[in-house]
Design a protein around this motif. Structure first.
Motif, PDB file in Angstrom:
ATOM      1  N   GLY A   1      51.396 -76.731  -3.201  1.00 31.08           N
ATOM      2  CA  GLY A   1      52.411 -76.765  -4.248  1.00 31.08           C
ATOM      3  C   GLY A   1      52.582 -75.394  -4.862  1.00 31.08           C
ATOM      4  N   ALA A   2      53.566 -74.634  -4.404  1.00 26.43           N
ATOM      5  CA  ALA A   2      53.787 -73.271  -4.897  1.00 26.43           C
ATOM      6  C   ALA A   2      55.093 -73.195  -5.675  1.00 26.43           C
ATOM      7  CB  ALA A   2      53.816 -72.283  -3.732  1.00 26.43           C
ATOM      8  N   ARG A   3      55.135 -72.296  -6.637  1.00 23.09           N
ATOM      9  CA  ARG A   3      56.343 -72.116  -7.446  1.00 23.09           C
ATOM     10  C   ARG A   3      57.387 -71.277  -6.712  1.00 23.09           C
ATOM     11  NH1 ARG A   3      54.055 -70.527 -13.477  1.00 23.09           N
ATOM     12  NH2 ARG A   3      52.565 -72.246 -13.710  1.00 23.09           N
ATOM     13  N   TRP A   4      58.614 -71.668  -6.905  1.00 25.86           N
ATOM     14  CA  TRP A   4      59.740 -70.885  -6.391  1.00 25.86           C
ATOM     15  C   TRP A   4      60.810 -70.844  -7.468  1.00 25.86           C
ATOM     16  CZ3 TRP A   4      60.830 -67.444  -2.916  1.00 25.86           C
ATOM     17  CH2 TRP A   4      62.168 -67.126  -2.646  1.00 25.86           C
ATOM     18  N   PRO A   5      61.414 -69.699  -7.735  1.00 27.25           N
ATOM     19  CA  PRO A   5      61.243 -68.412  -7.042  1.00 27.25           C
ATOM     20  C   PRO A   5      59.908 -67.747  -7.372  1.00 27.25           C
ATOM     21  CG  PRO A   5      62.712 -68.157  -8.908  1.00 27.25           C
ATOM     22  CD  PRO A   5      62.443 -69.632  -8.803  1.00 27.25           C
ATOM     23  N   ALA A   6      59.595 -66.745  -6.588  1.00 26.33           N
ATOM     24  CA  ALA A   6      58.333 -66.032  -6.764  1.00 26.33           C
ATOM     25  C   ALA A   6      58.263 -65.380  -8.131  1.00 26.33           C
ATOM     26  CB  ALA A   6      58.178 -64.970  -5.673  1.00 26.33           C
ATOM     27  N   ARG A   7      57.086 -65.411  -8.730  1.00 28.15           N
ATOM     28  CA  ARG A   7      56.868 -64.745 -10.009  1.00 28.15           C
ATOM     29  C   ARG A   7      56.609 -63.250  -9.769  1.00 28.15           C
ATOM     30  NH1 ARG A   7      51.848 -68.256 -11.331  1.00 28.15           N
ATOM     31  NH2 ARG A   7      51.874 -68.298  -9.051  1.00 28.15           N
ATOM     32  N   THR A   8      57.076 -62.443 -10.674  1.00 28.21           N
ATOM     33  CA  THR A   8      56.899 -60.991 -10.503  1.00 28.21           C
ATOM     34  C   THR A   8      55.428 -60.601 -10.539  1.00 28.21           C
ATOM     35  OG1 THR A   8      57.214 -60.692 -12.895  1.00 28.21           O
ATOM     36  CG2 THR A   8      59.154 -60.455 -11.474  1.00 28.21           C
ATOM     37  N   ASN A   9      54.616 -61.355 -11.293  1.00 27.90           N
ATOM     38  CA  ASN A   9      53.194 -61.017 -11.374  1.00 27.90           C
ATOM     39  C   ASN A   9      52.366 -61.725 -10.294  1.00 27.90           C
ATOM     40  OD1 ASN A   9      53.488 -63.558 -12.393  1.00 27.90           O
ATOM     41  ND2 ASN A   9      52.446 -63.166 -14.340  1.00 27.90           N
ATOM     42  N   ALA A  10      53.014 -62.530  -9.432  1.00 30.33           N
ATOM     43  CA  ALA A  10      52.330 -63.178  -8.310  1.00 30.33           C
ATOM     44  C   ALA A  10      53.299 -63.228  -7.125  1.00 30.33           C
ATOM     45  CB  ALA A  10      51.868 -64.574  -8.701  1.00 30.33           C
ATOM     46  N   PRO A  11      53.675 -62.072  -6.598  1.00 29.26           N
ATOM     47  CA  PRO A  11      54.750 -62.013  -5.596  1.00 29.26           C
ATOM     48  C   PRO A  11      54.416 -62.664  -4.264  1.00 29.26           C
ATOM     49  CG  PRO A  11      53.685 -59.877  -5.814  1.00 29.26           C
ATOM     50  CD  PRO A  11      53.139 -60.730  -6.914  1.00 29.26           C
ATOM     51  N   ASN A  12      53.134 -62.909  -4.008  1.00 25.69           N
ATOM     52  CA  ASN A  12      52.738 -63.482  -2.725  1.00 25.69           C
ATOM     53  C   ASN A  12      52.266 -64.926  -2.842  1.00 25.69           C
ATOM     54  OD1 ASN A  12      53.184 -60.995  -1.283  1.00 25.69           O
ATOM     55  ND2 ASN A  12      51.292 -60.225  -2.194  1.00 25.69           N
ATOM     56  N   HIS A  13      52.712 -65.596  -3.903  1.00 24.45           N
ATOM     57  CA  HIS A  13      52.255 -66.970  -4.137  1.00 24.45           C
ATOM     58  C   HIS A  13      53.425 -67.950  -4.234  1.00 24.45           C
ATOM     59  CE1 HIS A  13      48.662 -64.660  -4.976  1.00 24.45           C
ATOM     60  NE2 HIS A  13      47.962 -65.772  -4.972  1.00 24.45           N
ATOM     61  N   TRP A  14      54.478 -67.705  -3.467  1.00 29.03           N
ATOM     62  CA  TRP A  14      55.661 -68.562  -3.477  1.00 29.03           C
ATOM     63  C   TRP A  14      55.719 -69.518  -2.306  1.00 29.03           C
ATOM     64  CZ3 TRP A  14      58.510 -68.085   0.959  1.00 29.03           C
ATOM     65  CH2 TRP A  14      58.330 -66.906   1.698  1.00 29.03           C
ATOM     66  N   VAL A  15      54.797 -69.392  -1.360  1.00 35.04           N
ATOM     67  CA  VAL A  15      54.881 -70.125  -0.096  1.00 35.04           C
ATOM     68  C   VAL A  15      54.335 -71.545  -0.267  1.00 35.04           C
ATOM     69  CG1 VAL A  15      54.209 -70.166   2.325  1.00 35.04           C
ATOM     70  CG2 VAL A  15      54.612 -67.971   1.169  1.00 35.04           C
ATOM     71  N   SER A  16      55.147 -72.543   0.066  1.00 36.25           N
ATOM     72  CA  SER A  16      54.710 -73.943   0.030  1.00 36.25           C
ATOM     73  C   SER A  16      54.308 -74.472   1.399  1.00 36.25           C
ATOM     74  CB  SER A  16      55.819 -74.837  -0.529  1.00 36.25           C
ATOM     75  OG  SER A  16      55.980 -74.638  -1.917  1.00 36.25           O
ATOM     76  N   TYR A  17      54.875 -73.893   2.468  1.00 38.96           N
ATOM     77  CA  TYR A  17      54.571 -74.341   3.827  1.00 38.96           C
ATOM     78  C   TYR A  17      54.353 -73.128   4.728  1.00 38.96           C
ATOM     79  CZ  TYR A  17      56.536 -78.871   2.411  1.00 38.96           C
ATOM     80  OH  TYR A  17      56.801 -80.057   1.777  1.00 38.96           O
ATOM     81  N   ALA A  18      53.495 -73.322   5.708  1.00 35.57           N
ATOM     82  CA  ALA A  18      53.311 -72.293   6.735  1.00 35.57           C
ATOM     83  C   ALA A  18      52.996 -72.973   8.056  1.00 35.57           C
ATOM     84  CB  ALA A  18      52.198 -71.321   6.347  1.00 35.57           C
TER      85      ALA A  18
END
Length: 477
Positions: free
Chosen positions: A390-407
């Motif tokens: 469960g990741a937040r979208w859009p990406a936060r500026t202070n966590a730019p690499n934590h927007w991905v929900s699926y891979a």
């Protein structure tokens, strides 16, 4: 002074390419691994231990001589990934050999209300096919010592870890009595001694607390790093303490003449933790399962140049150290930087090593990696790997690499997607572990194919967990 006061409180609440290798190596094949007595397996699973948090991986000040010993006497698999960027789903994958999303476990187990809000069960199903059960039923002595977190101590009616296939256990983040975090190695050694005396092969989960918060630091270990500032000193000290306990287990294997017939694997459940929004002050915190210690301000883990930290599906969140030692089977001093191995592979791998057949009705998501352990040149995976969180979208500026929900990883390709499968990034993960060169525009057909595979996998997942996995408290919500 503050550190010493904390240490006293913690004691009360917790209680304590090949490297230069000149050894001879005999060629090993998969056909001869079970000719001797069935091997023992000790699986050491750390918590938030980053890929770069080892002296053997070049950390500038952390000292891990005992884990380094494992690397010198065994193999370092640099491309291993876990099945989540957070604790509980990562551990679920090890236990089940399946993607945790198949169990609606996408985040860490917490309070009943939090689990319900996130459409999670309150514990991992103890009736499903499980690694320790398979080994126990085949005659292995089985034990779990350390962190559990396949439920939570806040859910008192959750099943005991023993019901998951262990002859004995001592744990925290579980129902019932909480084992002091520093007692893991003592319990492990006692169980090895008992099993050896009874001439039984053993399987032990040694799931250590470090370096998860709270940081339960003792002065003895802080004194090893007098040159560091307080936060780095605490981080180095807790990892040094963990490494010492791992060394105690290795020494016990030597003393019991069990080293040659024991596979030892060290890994971590996800990448290192860091403060999410700002630089955190160094302060105390209290955890109901483990006691008092320092908080996230002392979390100084590094990830060897990879993107993201824990909770991320970039390699900094899921790419973790894996070092495996099995004398005369695994080549000493070997570095494998090509084999794409996953945590879901551990169940079929351990079962093959233990000569345990998988049930006919069981479909693991993982593959046996015995050949990779024994040094056979790696062949790209024949099964895709999937992640969901469960990741937040859009990406936060202070966590730019934590927007991905699926891979998804298929052969050499890794596709990352947000929760709507609209924002996509594509990497050749076999060549680009740092995920620097985004390739979706150059490989549109690959991107379309992986999106379709991801959609098909999502359709296989259950919409909600079974109410058989709900606490009594859940019925009131």
């Amino acid at each position: 002074m503050r550190s010493i006061l904390l240490c006293l409180l913690s004691i009360i609440l917790v209680q304590s390419c090949d490297r230069n290798n000149t050894s001879e190596f005999t060629e090993i094949t998969e056909n001869n691994i079970n000719k001797d007595a069935r091997p023992n397996i000790v699986f050491i699973f750390a918590d938030d231990w980053g890929w770069g948090d080892l002296s053997v991986h070049g950390h500038p000040y952390i000292k891990t001589p005992n884990i380094d010993r494992l690397a010198k006497e065994g193999a370092d698999f640099e491309r291993f990934t876990v099945a989540s960027g957070v604790c509980s789903p990562s551990r679920t994958a090890v236990m089940t050999g399946q993607f945790p999303a198949r169990y609606n476990i996408d985040g860490h187990f917490a309070s009943v209300s939090s689990n319900a809000k996130r459409n999670m069960p309150d514990w991992l199903d103890n009736k499903t096919i499980l690694l320790p059960k398979l080994l126990q039923e085949s005659g292995y002595a089985t034990a779990h010592f350390g962190k559990w977190h396949l439920s939570n101590n806040m859910i008192p009616d959750s099943p005991s870890p023993k019901t998951y296939g262990y002859d004995t256990y001592g744990a925290f983040n579980c129902s019932g009595e909480q084992m002091p975090v520093h007692e893991d190695s003592n319990n492990t050694i006692a169980f090895m001694e008992k099993s050896s005396k009874e001439s039984k092969p053993f399987f032990i989960n040694l799931w250590i607390h470090e370096p998860h918060t709270p940081h339960h630091v003792l002065p003895k270990y802080q004194w090893r790093f007098p040159e560091l500032d307080e936060a780095d000193n605490i981080y180095a000290a807790v990892l040094s303490h963990a490494d010492d306990r791992i060394g105690e287990v290795l020494d016990a294997l030597d003393r019991l003449n069990l080293t040659d017939n024991t596979l030892v694997i060290f890994s971590s459940d996800n990448g290192p933790a860091r403060a999410a929004y700002k630089v955190e002050e160094l302060k105390l915190m209290f955890d109901s399962a483990t006691g008092a210690g320092f908080g996230i301000g002392a979390s100084k883990g590094i990830k060897g140049g990879r993107k993201g930290y824990n909770e991320s599906l970039f390699e900094g969140g899921i790419g973790v150290p894996v070092i495996a030692r099995w004398p005369n089977k695994i080549k000493a001093g070997h570095i494998d930087n090509t084999s794409l191995i996953s945590a879901v592979d551990l169940l079929p791998t351990f079962c093959e090593i233990a000569d345990v057949e998988l049930p006919d009705n069981f479909k693991p998501d993982g593959l046996s990696q015995v050949s990779a352990l024994l040094g056979t040149p790696y062949i790209l995976r024949t099964k895709p790997l999937f992640w969901k969180t469960g990741a937040r979208w859009p990406a936060r500026t202070n966590a730019p690499n934590h927007w991905v929900s699926y891979a998804v990883v298929d052969k050499n390709w890794k596709l990352l997607a947000n929760k709507d499968l609209i924002n996509l990034e594509l990497y050749d993960i076999s060549q680009d572990v740092y995920e620097k060169e985004e390739l979706k525009l150059l490989h549109n057909e690959v991107t379309i194919d992986l999106v379709q595979k991801l959609k098909q996998w999502i359709q296989e997942l259950p919409e909600e967990p079974s109410n058989k996995l709900f606490s009594v408290e859940r019925q009131k919500i």
